[in-house]
Structure formats: structure tokens, C-alpha cells
Design a protein around this motif. Structure first.
Motif, PDB file in Angstrom:
ATOM      1  N   ARG A 136       0.828  -1.203   0.000  1.00 29.03           N
ATOM      2  CA  ARG A 136       0.000   0.000   0.000  1.00 29.03           C
ATOM      3  C   ARG A 136       0.869   1.262   0.000  1.00 29.03           C
ATOM      4  NH1 ARG A 136      -3.496  -0.274   4.791  1.00 29.03           N
ATOM      5  NH2 ARG A 136      -4.405  -2.038   3.706  1.00 29.03           N
ATOM      6  N   ASP A 139       2.396   1.777  -3.429  1.00 28.18           N
ATOM      7  CA  ASP A 139       1.404   2.323  -4.360  1.00 28.18           C
ATOM      8  C   ASP A 139       1.198   3.817  -4.132  1.00 28.18           C
ATOM      9  OD1 ASP A 139       1.054  -0.126  -5.532  1.00 28.18           O
ATOM     10  OD2 ASP A 139      -0.789  -0.618  -4.422  1.00 28.18           O
ATOM     11  N   MET A 140       1.152   4.218  -2.861  1.00 22.35           N
ATOM     12  CA  MET A 140       0.971   5.638  -2.554  1.00 22.35           C
ATOM     13  C   MET A 140       2.163   6.458  -3.045  1.00 22.35           C
ATOM     14  SD  MET A 140      -0.822   5.465   1.216  1.00 22.35           S
ATOM     15  CE  MET A 140      -0.593   7.195   1.512  1.00 22.35           C
ATOM     16  N   GLU A 141       3.373   5.941  -2.862  1.00 28.27           N
ATOM     17  CA  GLU A 141       4.563   6.648  -3.332  1.00 28.27           C
ATOM     18  C   GLU A 141       4.572   6.746  -4.856  1.00 28.27           C
ATOM     19  OE1 GLU A 141       7.968   4.683  -1.720  1.00 28.27           O
ATOM     20  OE2 GLU A 141       7.460   5.237   0.343  1.00 28.27           O
ATOM     21  N   ALA A 142       4.146   5.687  -5.525  1.00 33.11           N
ATOM     22  CA  ALA A 142       4.098   5.702  -6.985  1.00 33.11           C
ATOM     23  C   ALA A 142       3.086   6.737  -7.478  1.00 33.11           C
ATOM     24  CB  ALA A 142       3.741   4.318  -7.514  1.00 33.11           C
ATOM     25  N   ARG A 143       1.942   6.810  -6.819  1.00 31.71           N
ATOM     26  CA  ARG A 143       0.938   7.810  -7.203  1.00 31.71           C
ATOM     27  C   ARG A 143       1.464   9.222  -6.991  1.00 31.71           C
ATOM     28  NH1 ARG A 143      -3.622   4.941  -4.107  1.00 31.71           N
ATOM     29  NH2 ARG A 143      -4.168   3.274  -5.537  1.00 31.71           N
ATOM     30  N   ALA A 144       2.148   9.436  -5.865  1.00 31.45           N
ATOM     31  CA  ALA A 144       2.704  10.759  -5.580  1.00 31.45           C
ATOM     32  C   ALA A 144       3.752  11.137  -6.622  1.00 31.45           C
ATOM     33  CB  ALA A 144       3.308  10.781  -4.179  1.00 31.45           C
ATOM     34  N   MET A 146       3.880  10.061  -9.699  1.00 31.05           N
ATOM     35  CA  MET A 146       3.181  10.321 -10.958  1.00 31.05           C
ATOM     36  C   MET A 146       2.551  11.715 -10.956  1.00 31.05           C
ATOM     37  SD  MET A 146       3.539   7.856 -13.069  1.00 31.05           S
ATOM     38  CE  MET A 146       2.195   7.958 -14.216  1.00 31.05           C
ATOM     39  N   LYS A 147       2.021  12.146  -9.802  1.00 29.89           N
ATOM     40  CA  LYS A 147       1.432  13.481  -9.714  1.00 29.89           C
ATOM     41  C   LYS A 147       2.495  14.554  -9.914  1.00 29.89           C
ATOM     42  CE  LYS A 147      -2.721  12.981  -6.973  1.00 29.89           C
ATOM     43  NZ  LYS A 147      -3.400  13.362  -5.737  1.00 29.89           N
TER      44      LYS A 147
END
Length: 150
Positions: A136, A139-144, A146-147
Motif C-alpha cells: 500500500r 502504491d501511494m509513493e508511486a501515485r505521488a 506520478m502526480k
């Protein structure tokens, strides 16, 4: 579907194998309390007792605006309504495979009827919980990232 109460701890402690929908037998004041968001499923679980399914240890608080002379027990066992074939399937899975039945959520369906989302689950070990947390966080780091990139 509007969720009235969720059991977030169940998603952390168990790996969900299959979910079912069940009706819930409630009193009128309990329905009002649920619609007001006065429910807690944190330590609740589901058991089969004499061929019937019950939601145990679910806490539905008393609402102050309802009749003060009639106060149902807040942690009373609540009967769940399911088809006989579904109950037999759950009973077989619980006894034979050693699985657990957990209440995931109480929600309003399209017809404004309160239903319970019941899951057939298997308990996680400590290392499984840690692995889920690591996944989890990744995934949060990857989303950050990407943003920031976009």
C-alpha cells in the motif's frame, strides 16, 4: 449504495475470499440510528447458530430523538436473512475449510433497504499484514511520483 457503517479492521486482519449480501432484521429505532451513522462494526463477526445466521457484537447506538422508553440492546445479536443454499455453503466452508465469516459493511441498497455485506475470509498472519502495508505504501509513493511528474 450508501455505506452506513464499514469494518475497516476486517480488511486489515483478513484476506477476503468471497462476499455475500444479506438482509438485516432491525427495530425501527435501530434503522433511524443507522441512517444517522451511529453504528460500529469494529469487533463484529458472523456466526451460524441452529441453521440461522447472526451478526454478533455489532454496536448500534441509541438515538436520542427516538422513544426513550424502548431502548433495544446496543450489542444484541441481529439476525441476517439469506437463502438456505447460501447458508449451507457458508456453513460447509466454515466447518470444513476453517474459514471465518466477517461483516464488512452495512449499507442501503437501491430500494433503501438496509443490507449487510458478509464475507468469507481467511485470517492473515503478521507477515501478511506487513506485506499488505508495504504494498500500500509503495502504491501511494508511486501515485505521488506520478502526480509530481505530470
Amino acid at each position: 449504495m450508501k455505506d452506513l457503517a464499514k469494518n475497516k479492521k476486517a480488511l486489515h486482519d483478513f484476506s477476503i475470499l468471497e462476499t455475500f449480501e444479506a438482509g438485516v432484521v432491525l427495530k425501527g429505532s435501530e434503522v433511524k440510528a443507522l441512517r444517522a451513522g451511529r453504528a460500529n462494526l469494529k469487533d463484529s463477526f458472523v456466526r451460524i447458530i441452529k441453521g440461522e445466521i447472526f451478526l454478533l457484537n455489532a454496536h448500534i447506538s441509541h438515538l436520542d430523538t427516538t422513544n426513550s422508553h424502548f431502548r433495544p440492546d446496543e450489542r444484541a445479536p441481529r439476525k441476517l436473512l439469506m437463502h438456505r443454499k447460501q447458508i449451507d455453503k457458508l456453513f460447509g466452508s466454515v466447518t470444513k475449510d476453517g474459514l471465518t465469516m466477517v461483516a464488512l459493511a452495512l449499507y442501503l441498497n437501491d430500494k433503501n433497504i438496509i443490507k449487510a455485506r458478509v464475507a468469507l475470509a481467511k485470517g492473515k498472519n503478521l507477515h501478511d499484514k506487513r506485506e499488505t502495508l508495504k504494498k500500500r505504501e509503495a502504491d501511494m509513493e508511486a501515485r505521488a511520483a506520478m502526480k509530481k511528474f505530470i
